[in-house]
Design a protein around this motif. Structure first.
Motif, mmCIF file in Angstrom:
data_model
loop_
_atom_site.group_PDB
_atom_site.id
_atom_site.type_symbol
_atom_site.label_atom_id
_atom_site.label_comp_id
_atom_site.label_asym_id
_atom_site.label_seq_id
_atom_site.Cartn_x
_atom_site.Cartn_y
_atom_site.Cartn_z
ATOM 1 N N GLN A 132 -18.121 0.255 10.833
ATOM 2 C CA GLN A 132 -18.560 1.003 9.276
ATOM 3 C C GLN A 132 -18.047 0.784 8.123
ATOM 4 N N GLN A 133 -17.154 -0.387 8.319
ATOM 5 C CA GLN A 133 -15.647 -0.133 7.243
ATOM 6 C C GLN A 133 -16.146 -1.878 7.090
ATOM 7 N N SER A 134 -14.999 -1.041 5.322
ATOM 8 C CA SER A 134 -15.480 -2.158 4.224
ATOM 9 C C SER A 134 -13.834 -3.143 4.290
ATOM 10 N N TYR A 135 -13.850 -3.708 4.203
ATOM 11 C CA TYR A 135 -11.922 -4.851 4.271
ATOM 12 C C TYR A 135 -11.949 -5.458 3.305
ATOM 13 N N ARG A 136 -11.047 -5.366 2.251
ATOM 14 C CA ARG A 136 -11.031 -6.750 1.078
ATOM 15 C C ARG A 136 -9.747 -7.494 1.482
ATOM 16 N N ALA A 206 -8.382 0.949 -3.071
ATOM 17 C CA ALA A 206 -9.361 2.430 -3.846
ATOM 18 C C ALA A 206 -10.849 1.752 -3.843
ATOM 19 N N ASP A 207 -11.135 0.759 -3.074
ATOM 20 C CA ASP A 207 -12.562 0.812 -2.962
ATOM 21 C C ASP A 207 -13.193 0.079 -2.075
ATOM 22 N N ASN A 208 -12.151 0.509 -0.483
ATOM 23 C CA ASN A 208 -12.613 -0.046 0.164
ATOM 24 C C ASN A 208 -11.461 0.506 1.788
ATOM 25 N N GLN A 223 0.645 1.506 6.496
ATOM 26 C CA GLN A 223 -0.409 2.815 6.126
ATOM 27 C C GLN A 223 -0.133 2.025 4.316
ATOM 28 N N ALA A 224 -1.383 1.821 4.018
ATOM 29 C CA ALA A 224 -1.823 1.970 2.905
ATOM 30 C C ALA A 224 -1.616 3.500 2.244
ATOM 31 N N THR A 225 -2.328 4.401 2.499
ATOM 32 C CA THR A 225 -2.753 5.254 2.155
ATOM 33 C C THR A 225 -2.783 6.558 3.468
ATOM 34 N N SER A 226 -3.045 7.758 3.576
ATOM 35 C CA SER A 226 -3.064 8.773 4.562
ATOM 36 C C SER A 226 -4.057 8.609 5.388
ATOM 37 N N ASP A 227 -5.446 7.460 5.074
ATOM 38 C CA ASP A 227 -6.261 6.658 5.337
ATOM 39 C C ASP A 227 -6.890 5.818 5.689
ATOM 40 N N LYS A 228 -5.474 4.764 5.103
ATOM 41 C CA LYS A 228 -6.146 3.309 4.602
ATOM 42 C C LYS A 228 -4.911 2.566 5.288
#
Length: 277
Positions: A132-136, A206-208, A223-228
């Motif tokens: 269900q995830q989008s990877y850049r 941001a959009d992924n 850990q790019a952001t708290s949830d990514k």
């Protein structure tokens, strides 16, 4: 991170996609070429493999498709690239897509060469759905936004007019230019990890849901952001060079799916591939 002497041979039916980068293949490093051929053998043995991604710097240097395409049939027979093309073609015939992205070393790679084995040249950013995830997906050098000189150079080298100008020079002149660029790149290698900027990473995800790249030669999960997360693929390294049986190590990505639940439960992970040459 798990390490295997072969490509996830403990779970061959679960592997759906394999992602590699920064192989830096050349005739001067035959061990790396042999390791790539061994990886292709493993890929051919994976019954559910659907895609092989090469996310840039497949080759140490690439001076244009015509360097190979203009060879005579006899010259091709003994060329170091021919065994790779033969096995890649087998992999494509077996039903696996082969998707190739430019890196900072092989930006002159073209679709005509990829067509020899049924591959497809893709451009960054490329978006991959995992569950269900989008990877850049990208090579990674565009994230080095603080290195202004390199970004100017990168923009210039990716310009079609510049590439047309280079490709219209003789192979000998292109080799000389490539050698100078390679020397400069090697001088900058020690600093390039520090140039990956947090702002560029945050903007990229941001959009992924996740970012995946190579280029830095420092494989890791950040850990790019708290949830990514940001996944960094590794370069192909020759270990124990002085021994009679050196090893090649590479950190790559794999998209797997449980054999019972199918593609609805796909996952991404980094694994280390090791091969004794």
């Amino acid at each position: 991170m798990q390490s295997f002497n072969h490509l996830i041979t403990t779970r061959p039916h679960e592997v759906r996609q394999v992602l590699i980068s920064d192989l830096h293949l050349s005739p001067e490093e035959p061990a790396l070429v042999q390791a790539f051929l061994a990886l292709l053998d493993d890929c051919l043995a994976l019954p559910q493999l659907k895609r092989l991604f090469v996310l840039g710097d497949w080759f140490e240097v690439w001076i244009g498709d015509d360097a190979y395409l203009t060879l005579s049939e006899n010259a091709r027979q003994s060329h170091w690239l021919t065994p790779l093309i033969v096995k890649l073609k087998k992999l494509r015939i077996a039903g696996c897509e082969i998707l190739v992205m430019h890196g900072n070393r092989d930006f002159l790679l073209g679709q005509p060469f990829c067509s020899l084995f049924g591959g497809e040249l893709i451009y960054e950013p490329y978006y991959l759905t995992v569950g269900q995830q989008s990877y850049r997906l990208e090579h990674g050098d565009a994230l080095c936004t603080d290195d202004k000189k390199y970004q100017f150079f990168r923009k210039m080298m990716r310009n079609r007019l510049t590439q047309w100008y280079l490709l219209n020079k003789s192979l000998t002149k292109r080799l000389a230019i490539a050698d100078k660029l390679r020397q400069k790149s090697q001088q900058n290698n020690a600093n390039k990890a520090a140039y990956i900027m947090d702002d560029a990473v945050i903007q990229a995800v941001a959009d992924n849901d996740a970012l995946l790249h190579g280029h830095t030669h420092r494989p890791a999960i950040h850990q790019a952001t708290s949830d990514k997360k940001r996944y960094v693929l590794g370069d192909w390294r020759l270990l124990d060079k002085e021994s009679r049986q050196p090893k090649v190590s590479a950190v790559m990505g794999a998209v797997t799916a449980d054999a019972d639940t199918g593609d609805n439960a796909t996952e991404f992970e980094l694994i280390e591939f090791k091969m004794t040459v």
